[in-house]
Design a protein around this motif. Structure first.
Motif, short mmCIF file in Angstrom:
data_model
loop_
_atom_site.label_atom_id
_atom_site.label_comp_id
_atom_site.label_asym_id
_atom_site.label_seq_id
_atom_site.Cartn_x
_atom_site.Cartn_y
_atom_site.Cartn_z
N LEU A 217 -10.02 0.89 -8.26
CA LEU A 217 -10.49 -0.49 -7.79
C LEU A 217 -11.80 -0.61 -8.30
O LEU A 217 -12.25 -1.69 -8.71
N MET A 400 -2.36 -1.94 -10.59
CA MET A 400 -0.90 -1.68 -10.46
C MET A 400 -0.85 -0.26 -9.87
O MET A 400 -0.34 0.20 -9.07
N PHE A 403 -2.37 0.45 -6.54
CA PHE A 403 -1.51 -0.14 -5.43
C PHE A 403 -0.42 0.54 -5.41
O PHE A 403 0.02 1.01 -4.20
N ILE A 404 0.22 1.00 -6.48
CA ILE A 404 1.59 1.60 -6.08
C ILE A 404 1.26 3.14 -5.58
O ILE A 404 2.00 3.68 -4.65
N LEU A 407 0.70 2.69 -1.79
CA LEU A 407 1.87 2.17 -1.19
C LEU A 407 2.89 3.57 -1.17
O LEU A 407 3.54 3.60 -0.07
N ALA A 408 3.13 4.09 -2.31
CA ALA A 408 4.05 5.23 -2.33
C ALA A 408 3.69 6.54 -1.15
O ALA A 408 4.82 7.03 -0.89
N ASN A 411 4.57 4.74 2.38
CA ASN A 411 5.46 3.63 2.35
C ASN A 411 4.83 2.62 3.57
O ASN A 411 5.68 2.00 4.23
N ILE A 413 2.55 -0.42 4.03
CA ILE A 413 1.70 -1.76 3.20
C ILE A 413 0.33 -1.74 3.73
O ILE A 413 -0.53 -2.15 2.87
N LEU A 416 -2.67 -0.36 1.71
CA LEU A 416 -3.10 -1.26 0.65
C LEU A 416 -4.48 -1.61 0.96
O LEU A 416 -5.35 -1.91 0.16
N TRP A 417 -4.59 -2.22 2.44
CA TRP A 417 -5.88 -2.71 2.74
C TRP A 417 -7.01 -1.68 2.73
O TRP A 417 -8.12 -1.72 2.39
N VAL A 420 -8.18 -1.43 -1.14
CA VAL A 420 -9.02 -2.70 -1.25
C VAL A 420 -10.36 -2.47 -0.70
O VAL A 420 -11.42 -2.94 -1.40
N PHE B 102 -11.73 -9.50 -6.73
CA PHE B 102 -11.56 -8.79 -5.59
C PHE B 102 -10.64 -9.79 -4.55
O PHE B 102 -9.78 -9.27 -3.73
N PHE B 105 -7.20 -8.94 -5.11
CA PHE B 105 -6.74 -7.64 -4.56
C PHE B 105 -6.65 -8.14 -3.34
O PHE B 105 -5.64 -7.44 -2.78
N TYR B 108 -3.05 -9.63 -3.08
CA TYR B 108 -1.73 -8.78 -3.34
C TYR B 108 -0.96 -8.44 -2.15
O TYR B 108 0.17 -8.50 -2.15
N PRO B 109 -1.50 -7.36 -1.22
CA PRO B 109 -0.74 -7.15 -0.18
C PRO B 109 0.14 -8.27 0.55
O PRO B 109 1.21 -7.81 1.13
N LEU B 151 7.41 -1.42 -14.22
CA LEU B 151 7.04 -0.63 -13.06
C LEU B 151 7.83 -0.61 -12.02
O LEU B 151 8.21 0.45 -11.26
N VAL B 161 10.51 4.91 -5.27
CA VAL B 161 9.36 4.78 -4.17
C VAL B 161 10.18 3.28 -3.54
O VAL B 161 10.71 2.80 -4.14
N SER B 162 9.78 3.26 -2.06
CA SER B 162 10.52 2.25 -1.48
C SER B 162 9.42 0.94 -1.62
O SER B 162 8.45 0.60 -0.87
#
Lengths: 496, 184
Positions: A217, A400, A403-404, A407-408, A411, A413, A416-417, A420, B102, B105, B108-109, B151, B161-162
């Motif tokens: 990022l 993307m 982020f994935i 996340l992966a 698992n 969320i 993600l912070w 970022v 930014f 970004f 997005y979450p 994706l 992936v969950s």
């Protein structure tokens, strides 16, 4: 030696299993694409491939990343030589002689030299990697906490001093990385450090989040600042490769030997990678080479030196990773992450417990080198067409994947912070010329450094001279001191 | 003024470092004689960080004042943080784009939790490409649609992936899409 060859043979059998050879080929193509695109660096490319490995077995996962790493050191040469677009920082030295040779009307020859240098330098390094790894692992088995701490300390010192630019900024970046690693609940006493009551911080900050954020990022934000203005191809003309003759190769054997050895050594040093190998090797050639006065005018030595060193650094960087669990470069740090996500800690024990895995990785380096050259020779014209893609679109996909990837991993969320936040940190670092690599290496090696430091201090009952009274630790500490002091001394002398 | 501008990043890091050092002094743990506590390592690192920042500040001030006197050419000194603005050659910096990028970004979450992966991803990609100065709307919409669905299919259907499904109607949409793509 016979055992090594038998294991290596078994490694080749593993690599040629359908799943493994398939992921290896995907890795080769992705590595070349990443190297060709100026917006994507090699390290970033390997980061982006990481989420695909989560559900793979460890062998295909590491093979995929290794193949990308190998080809990532080579693919950018095409665009650097033909279009003056360095796909990677590694390829910048190729502009000086490679592009000049192409401009003189010999682009096929310049590409031929690149192919030869990448293949030969890579193969020499791969042979050294196979021959040296087991003895190094055996030596590493005898190490205790002081030696390991000294080794990690040497890695941290190297990344500060070899990166170029301001050393003060590199130190600050490193200390920030070490601090990031100390966030969370302490393993021995169970107390919270710098978590501010936030659950995500209580679990600690995963270094993968730091890497994905800062390299992925952060880099996207830096390029966005310029409005995504990377150059695109006007038209793709005739692209062909003409290999040098045996007599031409013999004429540059000195440059080739120097650069390959330098590449391997720089690869072995924790923290230094292909870019440093490429620049340093060109610099050595320009200072000591037979045709040093002609460097920059389109001579073969100016292509062979950076390219063979860059590809040779891959084999070198795999040695500390596999034998001691210490990454020698940004890309090997991610490969280390892939190991750890699969529950395997690379190090001397893996040579005993999982030799099949180690030798499959070794074999994959050889196969990747051959495959890389075949792809480069036959399919590069199709691959460089990716330069026609809009950078905004490519960057949207990069975002993307970041982020994935975050996340992966768990698992969660909340991760993600983390990316970022480190995306912003990466952008600010780039903006204010603080190198990112020391921070990332600090975040990776921080827990190891603290653990070895405290263990050594407990064993020595608080006597810090333990790092200077054991021969190996002393040698590494002295080497670190020289690494730290020499750039300051050189800069002081240059100023008179 | 130049010296102050160059010293500012070091001062900022120094203030944060000093605060963290103060926090490290407050760690409470059972003290074992002759054994280093969990505060030792952070204190060593923070001490070194503060010292380095101090060196950086002094270096910036000295270099800035030398340059103001005209006694030192810019190339005589190491690269310093304040130099960046003058040294970029690829056109003017567009901080507005960075701020918008930014902000996306950051959003997005949040969007991911409520809208689910396919919709949030589609929106992020569309907006990000627009922020990235691409103005071909049909191409952006098509790329984003293919990207979001592709994706979603690869990571949920192939890599397992969950991915977040979203809430309410958005969750229903995500599940419908998963069914349409013949995912479990």
């Amino acid at each position: 030696m016979q055992d090594v060859l038998i294991h290596l043979g078994q490694g080749f059998v593993t690599v040629f299993q359908p799943v493994n050879i398939f992921v290896l080929m995907i890795g080769l193509v992705l590595g070349l694409l990443v190297a060709v695109l100026p917006g994507l660096t090699l390290v970033m490319g390997v980061v982006l491939a990481l989420p695909f490995t989560y559900k793979m077995g460890i062998t295909p996962a590491v093979i995929l990343l290794t193949a990308m790493y190998v080809t990532g050191t080579y693919g950018g040469a095409f665009t650097a030589i033909l279009f003056r677009i360095p796909g990677e920082p590694i390829d910048v030295p190729l502009l000086w002689d490679g592009y000049e040779m192409a401009k003189r009307g010999e682009p096929a020859k310049a590409l031929g030299w690149t192919l030869f240098a990448a293949l030969a330098g890579g193969l020499v390094a791969a042979l050294v990697m196979v021959a040296a790894s087991e003895p190094v692992a055996k030596i590493a088995l005898t190490f205790s906490a002081p030696e390991y701490f000294a080794l990690v300390f040497f890695g941290l010192a190297s990344v500060v001093c070899l990166g170029g630019g301001s050393q003060v900024n590199a130190f600050i970046s490193l200390f920030i990385g070490l601090l990031i690693a100390s966030v969370g609940v302490d393993g021995t006493y169970g107390i919270e450090r710098f978590s501010f009551g936030v659950d995500t911080l209580r679990d600690g900050i995963e270094y993968l989040g730091v890497m994905v954020g800062a390299y992925g990022l952060g880099e996207v934000l830096s390029r966005l600042e310029r409005g995504f203005t990377s150059p695109t191809l006007e038209k793709i003309g005739k692209i062909e490769t003409k290999l040098p003759s045996a007599s031409e190769v013999m004429a540059v054997k000195g440059s080739f030997a120097r650069s390959s050895i330098l590449g391997i050594l720089i690869g072995i040093v924790p923290g230094a990678g292909a870019t440093i190998a490429s620049f340093l090797s060109y610099g050595v050639e320009a200072q000591y080479g037979r045709r040093r006065t002609e460097m920059g005018t389109g001579v073969a030595e100016g292509i062979v030196a950076p390219q063979s060193a860059a590809t040779a650094s891959v084999g070198g960087a795999m040695i500390p990773l596999l034998t001691m669990g210490i990454p020698g470069s940004g890309a090997t740090a991610i490969i280390l992450g892939a190991f750890m996500l699969q529950g395997v800690q690379p190090g001397p024990q893996v040579f005993v417990s999982q030799p099949g895995l180690i030798y499959a990785i070794f074999a994959s380096v050889f196969v990747s080198l051959i495959g890389m050259c075949l792809l480069g020779y036959f399919a590069i014209k199709a691959l460089v067409k990716v330069l026609d893609f809009r950078e905004a679109a490519v960057s949207a996909f990069v975002v993307m994947f970041c982020f994935i990837g975050a996340l992966a991993a768990r698992n969660n969320i909340n991760d993600l912070w983390t990316i970022v936040t480190f995306g912003a940190v990466g952008y600010l670092f780039e903006k204010f010329r603080f190198p990112i690599a020391p921070m990332v290496l600090g975040a990776i090696l921080g827990p190891l450094a603290e653990n070895y430091f405290l263990t050594a201090m407990i064993s020595a009952q608080g006597d810090w001279t333990t790092f200077f009274t054991r021969p190996v630790a002393l040698a590494l500490m002295l080497l670190s001191a020289v690494t730290l002091v020499y750039p300051t001394y050189r800069s002081w002398r240059e100023r008179g | 003024m130049l010296a102050l501008r160059r010293a500012a990043p070091y001062a900022a890091v120094m203030i944060v470092g000093a605060y963290l050092y103060w926090l490290a002094l407050q760690f409470e743990f059972p003290n074992v004689p002759g054994r280093l506590g969990p505060d030792a390592w952070p204190k060593i690192v923070l001490g070194l960080l503060l010292l380095t920042c101090l060196v950086g500040m002094v270096q910036s001030c000295m270099s800035g004042s030398r340059q103001a006197d005209g006694s030192a050419a810019p190339e005589d000194r190491p690269m310093l943080p304040g130099d960046i603005v003058e040294q970029d050659q690829t056109g003017p910096a567009r901080y507005g784009l960075v701020a918008m990028g930014f902000a996306l970004f950051l959003l997005y979450p949040i969007a991911l939790e409520y809208l689910g992966f396919p919709i949030a991803t589609f929106l992020l990609m569309v907006l990000f490409m627009l922020v990235g100065q691409w103005r071909n709307l049909p191409a952006i919409l098509l790329t984003s649609l293919l990207g979001a669905v592709g994706l979603f299919y690869i990571f949920r259907g192939v890599v397992y992936v969950s991915l977040p499904l979203g809430t309410g109607r958005f969750q229903e949409f995500t599940l419908w899409l998963a069914q349409l793509l013949q995912m479990r």
